[in-house]
Design an enzyme around this catalytic site. Structure first.
Site, PDB file in Angstrom:
ATOM      1  CD  GLU A  58      -7.579   6.150  12.055  1.00  0.00           C
ATOM      2  OE1 GLU A  58      -7.028   7.220  12.351  1.00  0.00           O
ATOM      3  OE2 GLU A  58      -7.377   5.082  12.649  1.00  0.00           O
TER       4      GLU A  58
ATOM      5  CG  HIS B  21       1.818   7.009  -3.112  1.00  0.00           C
ATOM      6  ND1 HIS B  21       2.099   7.739  -4.245  1.00  0.00           N
ATOM      7  CD2 HIS B  21       0.495   6.759  -3.138  1.00  0.00           C
ATOM      8  CE1 HIS B  21       0.990   7.923  -4.927  1.00  0.00           C
ATOM      9  NE2 HIS B  21      -0.003   7.341  -4.280  1.00  0.00           N
TER      10      HIS B  21
ATOM     11  CB  CYS C 251      -5.883  -0.920  10.194  1.00  0.00           C
ATOM     12  SG  CYS C 251      -7.470  -0.383  10.811  1.00  0.00           S
TER      13      CYS C 251
ATOM     14  CE  LYS D 169     -10.010  -4.818   8.823  1.00  0.00           C
ATOM     15  NZ  LYS D 169     -10.539  -3.505   8.819  1.00  0.00           N
TER      16      LYS D 169
HETATM   17  C1  UDX Z   1      -6.344   1.118   6.459  1.00  0.00           C
HETATM   18  C2  UDX Z   1      -7.108   0.479   5.289  1.00  0.00           C
HETATM   19  O1  UDX Z   1      -6.879   1.249   4.096  1.00  0.00           O
HETATM   20  C3  UDX Z   1      -8.583   0.390   5.601  1.00  0.00           C
HETATM   21  O2  UDX Z   1      -9.245  -0.305   4.551  1.00  0.00           O
HETATM   22  C4  UDX Z   1      -8.772  -0.360   6.928  1.00  0.00           C
HETATM   23  O3  UDX Z   1     -10.115  -0.399   7.275  1.00  0.00           O
HETATM   24  C5  UDX Z   1      -7.980   0.307   8.039  1.00  0.00           C
HETATM   25  O4  UDX Z   1      -6.610   0.393   7.642  1.00  0.00           O
HETATM   26  P1  UDX Z   1      -5.932   3.576   7.404  1.00  0.00           P
HETATM   27  O5  UDX Z   1      -5.068   2.929   8.437  1.00  0.00           O
HETATM   28  O6  UDX Z   1      -6.932   4.587   7.852  1.00  0.00           O
HETATM   29  O7  UDX Z   1      -6.786   2.467   6.598  1.00  0.00           O
HETATM   30  O8  UDX Z   1      -4.991   4.319   6.366  1.00  0.00           O
HETATM   31  P2  UDX Z   1      -4.497   4.141   4.858  1.00  0.00           P
HETATM   32  O9  UDX Z   1      -4.889   5.345   4.114  1.00  0.00           O
HETATM   33  O10 UDX Z   1      -4.852   2.836   4.277  1.00  0.00           O
HETATM   34  O11 UDX Z   1      -2.908   4.220   5.077  1.00  0.00           O
HETATM   35  C6  UDX Z   1      -2.235   3.309   5.938  1.00  0.00           C
HETATM   36  C7  UDX Z   1      -0.772   3.637   6.035  1.00  0.00           C
HETATM   37  O12 UDX Z   1      -0.098   3.323   4.834  1.00  0.00           O
HETATM   38  C8  UDX Z   1      -0.457   5.109   6.310  1.00  0.00           C
HETATM   39  O13 UDX Z   1       0.589   5.163   7.259  1.00  0.00           O
HETATM   40  C9  UDX Z   1       0.009   5.642   4.976  1.00  0.00           C
HETATM   41  O14 UDX Z   1       0.890   6.713   5.105  1.00  0.00           O
HETATM   42  C10 UDX Z   1       0.693   4.415   4.410  1.00  0.00           C
HETATM   43  N1  UDX Z   1       0.744   4.384   2.948  1.00  0.00           N
HETATM   44  C11 UDX Z   1      -0.399   4.233   2.227  1.00  0.00           C
HETATM   45  C12 UDX Z   1       1.968   4.464   2.286  1.00  0.00           C
HETATM   46  O15 UDX Z   1       3.022   4.602   2.925  1.00  0.00           O
HETATM   47  N2  UDX Z   1       1.987   4.374   0.937  1.00  0.00           N
HETATM   48  C13 UDX Z   1       0.864   4.211   0.183  1.00  0.00           C
HETATM   49  O16 UDX Z   1       0.987   4.115  -1.044  1.00  0.00           O
HETATM   50  C14 UDX Z   1      -0.372   4.141   0.853  1.00  0.00           C
END
Ligand code: UDX
Length: 441
Positions: free
Chosen positions: A158, A257, A266, A210
């Site tokens: 997203e 992070h 997801c 997936k």
């Molecule tokens: C995720 C997957 O990346 C994607 O491939 C799948 O189709 C759907 O789920 P999304 O949920 O949109 O996508 O967000 P993403 O950017 O992956 O982040 C997910 C969560 O992890 C967020 O809450 C983000 O804040 C957290 N996050 C991400 C961290 O806390 N640390 C990180 O290093 C990366």
């Protein structure tokens, strides 16, 4: 050019439909929610997704993209049907398949020829094969009613879904029919030409790819969050640890992070569903169970981190910057802000909250609950901060990265910043006369 329909106009369906139209195909986006279709026909995009409006507008203009709430029309006017309906978490952590089942029944009941059905929705392992058996039984040998199913999981994030669609790390295609998989390769020809790797496999493998991808990424986050918590105790810095980890080519720097825990539509749902799939097959997924536990605990720990700094938080106004689970979305599902705000209110705090896109969804989430009256919403972050006894950065929206602390200092009751996304440097904030609480620094 293929005639395609996409069932479900959530962010996966709409992005898939619009981007496939941009690849030159003729696409019908179908949703049973007539109001949503009416909005789309009027040029309104029901979700906040950067860049999507332009792709939709362009393809509507060139008559490659249209919208309908009529499943029969969508099925009859397409050769390839993508299913992108929601499979939300059900009561028992398993994916709720009711929309998906309804969808394949609708397709079967409206067949006017041979079709390819593509599973984009995230579905439990075994679904593609079951769907294939279902369509085979219905066709009962009649070639003109033959449906070939392909599993094609999506990996869009997203907030960057349009970019991700055209820059996929790989395309996964699972199924029994080489011919149908060949058609999908043609549909994704633009990516193929750009040398995107294609992985062709069976249904089960595609479906598991997936769940494994999302669970692995969730695991990286929970891992670094645990290390961050240890850093806090021993005086180490998690950002330096993560940087060094990431420089090891075997690990990669992404998804390391530390922060308030993952949320969204997801990771929480898919990790739980994978554990449930493991249980169904008597194959325990202990690491993923721990990932889920660690993430829940991380969100809760963030609230404790805040409470720890107040002798009595009762009636004190705490400002929460960021309500969505991550920036560039209006999605608040499983957002750490929810856990944090509930806990602070339970302890008597008053909340002033702000977010560039998430306020409406947040309001609806809390509507009718005991928490509703203790949260005041502001569009402007400086208004939200005014009179507060603490500022909490819960989501790393860009506008919170450059706060004007001179201005803030004149209106806050206490100079303390809880940087739950580690977007500031401790020294910089302390030099402005603030107490600084980060995650693992
Ligand atoms: C995720 C997957 O990346 C994607 O491939 C799948 O189709 C759907 O789920 P999304 O949920 O949109 O996508 O967000 P993403 O950017 O992956 O982040 C997910 C969560 O992890 C967020 O809450 C983000 O804040 C957290 N996050 C991400 C961290 O806390 N640390 C990180 O290093 C990366």
């Amino acid at each position: 050019m293929y005639n395609i329909s996409v069932i479900g106009t959530g962010y996966v369906g709409l992005v898939t439909g619009a981007c496939l139209a941009d690849f030159g195909h003729k696409v019908i986006c179908m949703d049973s929610n007539s109001q949503k279709i009416k909005e789309l026909k009027d040029g309104n995009i029901p979700i906040y997704e950067p860049g999507l409006f332009e792709v939709v507008e362009r393809n509507v203009l060139y008559q490659r993209l249209s919208f309908t709430d009529d499943i029969s029309y969508a099925v009859k006017n397409s050769d390839v049907i993508f299913i992108a309906v929601g499979t939300p978490q059900g009561d028992d952590d398993r994916a709720d398949m009711s929309q998906y089942i309804c969808c394949i029944n609708d397709i079967a009941n409206n067949l006017d020829g041979s079709k390819i059905v593509v599973n984009k929705s995230t579905v439990p392992v075994g679904t593609g094969r079951k769907a294939q058996d279902f369509f085979d039984e219905k066709a009962n040998g009649d070639e003109s009613k033959k449906v070939r199913v392909v599993s094609n999981p999506e990996f869009l994030r997203e907030g960057s879904a349009v970019y991700d669609f055209t820059h996929q790390d790989r395309v996964v295609l699972g199924g029994d029919s080489h011919e149908a998989i060949g058609v999908l390769k043609e549909i994704y020809r633009v990516l193929y030409l750009n040398e995107t790797p294609f992985i062709t496999t069976n249904f089960e493998t595609a479906e598991l790819i997936k769940y494994s991808t999302n669970s692995f990424l969730a695991m990286k986050i929970s891992f670094i969050n645990e290390i961050a918590n240890l850093c806090d105790k021993v005086g180490a810095n998690v950002q330096v640890v993560a940087k060094a980890l990431g420089q090891d080519g075997r690990i990669s720097p992404k998804f390391l992070h530390a922060g308030a825990g993952y949320g969204g539509s997801c990771f929480p749902k898919d990790t739980r569903a994978l554990v449930a799939i493991g249980e169904d097959y008597n194959s325990s997924l202990n690491i993923i169970k721990t990932v889920i536990y660690t993430n829940e605990r991380q969100k809760a720990l963030m609230a404790e981190k805040i409470l720890h700094e107040y002798e009595d938080i009762k009636d004190k106004k705490i400002c929460i910057l960021g309500l969505t689970f991550k920036p560039n979305t209006d999605d608040i599902r499983e957002s750490p802000s929810i856990t944090i705000i509930k806990r602070l209110i339970d302890e008597g705090a008053k909340i002033s909250a702000t977010d560039p896109e998430g306020i409406e969804n947040f309001k609806s989430f809390f509507k009718g609950t005991n928490y509703e009256n203790d949260i005041e919403f502001f569009k402007d972050e400086y208004e939200a901060i005014d009179g507060s006894y603490g500022i909490v950065i819960a989501t790393q929206w860009n506008q919170y990265r450059m706060l004007d602390f001179n201005r803030i200092s004149k209106v806050v009751n206490r100079k303390i910043l809880f940087d739950l996304r580690n977007i500031y440097r401790r020294d910089d904030i302390e030099n402005q006369g603030y107490e600084y609480i980060g995650v693992g620094q």
